[in-house]
Design a protein around this motif. Structure first.
Motif, PDB file in Angstrom:
ATOM      1  N   LYS A   3      11.242 -64.740 -23.150  1.00 21.39           N
ATOM      2  CA  LYS A   3      11.301 -65.659 -22.017  1.00 21.39           C
ATOM      3  C   LYS A   3      10.054 -65.517 -21.150  1.00 21.39           C
ATOM      4  N   LYS A   4       9.505 -66.658 -20.733  1.00 18.71           N
ATOM      5  CA  LYS A   4       8.323 -66.624 -19.874  1.00 18.71           C
ATOM      6  C   LYS A   4       8.704 -66.156 -18.475  1.00 18.71           C
ATOM      7  N   LEU A   6       8.787 -65.947 -14.410  1.00 12.79           N
ATOM      8  CA  LEU A   6       8.665 -66.903 -13.310  1.00 12.79           C
ATOM      9  C   LEU A   6       7.695 -66.321 -12.289  1.00 12.79           C
ATOM     10  N   LYS A  28      -0.603 -70.103 -15.289  1.00 11.70           N
ATOM     11  CA  LYS A  28       0.017 -71.050 -16.214  1.00 11.70           C
ATOM     12  C   LYS A  28      -0.048 -70.543 -17.655  1.00 11.70           C
ATOM     13  N   GLY A  31       3.053 -67.618 -17.534  1.00 16.35           N
ATOM     14  CA  GLY A  31       4.462 -67.911 -17.312  1.00 16.35           C
ATOM     15  C   GLY A  31       4.699 -69.257 -16.671  1.00 16.35           C
ATOM     16  N   ASN A  32       5.903 -69.433 -16.139  1.00 21.28           N
ATOM     17  CA  ASN A  32       6.278 -70.642 -15.412  1.00 21.28           C
ATOM     18  C   ASN A  32       5.937 -70.458 -13.939  1.00 21.28           C
ATOM     19  N   VAL A  33       5.219 -71.401 -13.393  1.00 21.13           N
ATOM     20  CA  VAL A  33       4.623 -71.242 -12.063  1.00 21.13           C
ATOM     21  C   VAL A  33       5.299 -72.136 -11.028  1.00 21.13           C
ATOM     22  N   VAL A  34       5.584 -71.526  -9.877  1.00 19.05           N
ATOM     23  CA  VAL A  34       5.988 -72.269  -8.687  1.00 19.05           C
ATOM     24  C   VAL A  34       4.987 -71.930  -7.589  1.00 19.05           C
ATOM     25  N   VAL A  66       0.812 -77.792 -12.282  1.00 14.75           N
ATOM     26  CA  VAL A  66       2.151 -77.221 -12.189  1.00 14.75           C
ATOM     27  C   VAL A  66       3.163 -78.329 -11.923  1.00 14.75           C
ATOM     28  N   THR A  67       4.398 -78.064 -12.309  1.00 19.77           N
ATOM     29  CA  THR A  67       5.448 -79.065 -12.136  1.00 19.77           C
ATOM     30  C   THR A  67       6.188 -78.879 -10.819  1.00 19.77           C
ATOM     31  N   GLU A  68       6.042 -77.698 -10.193  1.00 17.69           N
ATOM     32  CA  GLU A  68       6.755 -77.435  -8.943  1.00 17.69           C
ATOM     33  C   GLU A  68       5.785 -76.818  -7.940  1.00 17.69           C
ATOM     34  N   GLU A  69       5.402 -77.617  -6.955  1.00 17.16           N
ATOM     35  CA  GLU A  69       4.380 -77.203  -6.008  1.00 17.16           C
ATOM     36  C   GLU A  69       4.746 -77.721  -4.617  1.00 17.16           C
TER      37      GLU A  69
END
Length: 258
Positions: A3-4, A6, A28, A31-34, A66-69
């Motif tokens: 799992k990547k 967070l 990026k 992992g998954n970036v916020v 990123v998808t969540e910023e």
């Protein structure tokens, strides 16, 4: 399939600063970036929190990295608090702050919004790293340090962080091939010799511009200042327990109950 992780990304130079965009690019790959960062520069704000004004937080998209910023009207510490308590549905595996435009070595760690964001994440039990490049220019060369950012972050994720500790990482202003390596250091004993430029406005009211000179009082070769001056990346483990444990015995010798 593994799992990547967070990854929470923040800074104090503002969400559009080249330093944080470079940091996002590296994260990026890992992992998954916020991203939750200030909507304007917040340098020198230290661990300030907003308690006398409302906070605004807008979901944005700057460059499709990123998808969540989120862009926040508050301080770097506000950004971390909002991220952890309101915006993210699970605890991040790590928080990275920066890459700061300018040094946060030695005593600068006290004033740094970049490092305060990392410390706030640490207080929440999240492994955290603050990254800074010793170049204050807006168009600083962050490409030269991306490989080191990646390596240090991966090591923190794989090995875990000592309890109650965050990392203060500073990069010298050098090209990729000029950096000699990484040194784990102590914080140099230094201070700012403050100066104030006193002026008078057209209405006759006096005002001041803060200025000062950085004074390194430490001649040790195991400090962050020495490492940076000699071509090395400095990594300082910073604790947020501010207790001066060595002074407890001395204070217990005082006649405090007489």
């Amino acid at each position: 399939m593994k799992k990547k992780p967070l990854i929470l990304v923040t800074n104090d130079d503002g969400i559009a600063a080249p330093g944080i965009r470079a940091l996002i690019e590296v994260m990026k790959e890992i992992g998954n970036v916020v991203v939750v960062a200030p909507d304007s520069p917040q340098s020198g704000k230290g661990h300030a929190v907003t308690i006398d004004a409302t906070l605004f937080c807008n979901r944005i998209n700057i460059d499709d990295q990123v998808t969540e910023e989120y862009s926040c009207s508050g301080t770097p510490v506000d950004c971390v608090k909002l991220a952890v308590n309101e915006l993210i549905k699970q605890q991040p595996d790590i928080c990275v702050s920066g890459i700061n435009h300018g040094s946060n070595s030695s005593v600068n760690v006290i004033y740094s919004g970049t490092m305060s964001a990392a410390v706030e994440a640490g207080l929440e039990g999240i492994p955290a790293i603050g990254f800074s490049l010793c170049d204050y220019s807006w168009d600083a060369d962050f490409d030269a340090v991306k490989d080191y950012v990646r390596t240090i972050t991966l090591n923190a994720l794989e090995n875990g962080m000592p309890k109650g500790v965050v990392l203060n990482v500073n990069f010298p202003r050098l090209g990729r091939d000029e950096i000699k390596g990484v040194k784990v250091c102590r914080q140099a004993n230094a201070r700012w010799a403050q100066e104030f430029d006193k002026r008078t406005n057209p209405q006759g009211r006096e005002y001041y511009w803060l200025d000062g000179k950085f004074v390194n009082l430490d001649r040790g070769e195991d400090t962050d200042e020495w490492a940076l001056a000699n071509g090395y990346i400095s990594v300082v483990p910073v604790q947020f327990d501010l207790t001066a444990h060595h002074a407890i015995q001395t204070l217990n010798s005082w006649k405090l109950n007489d």
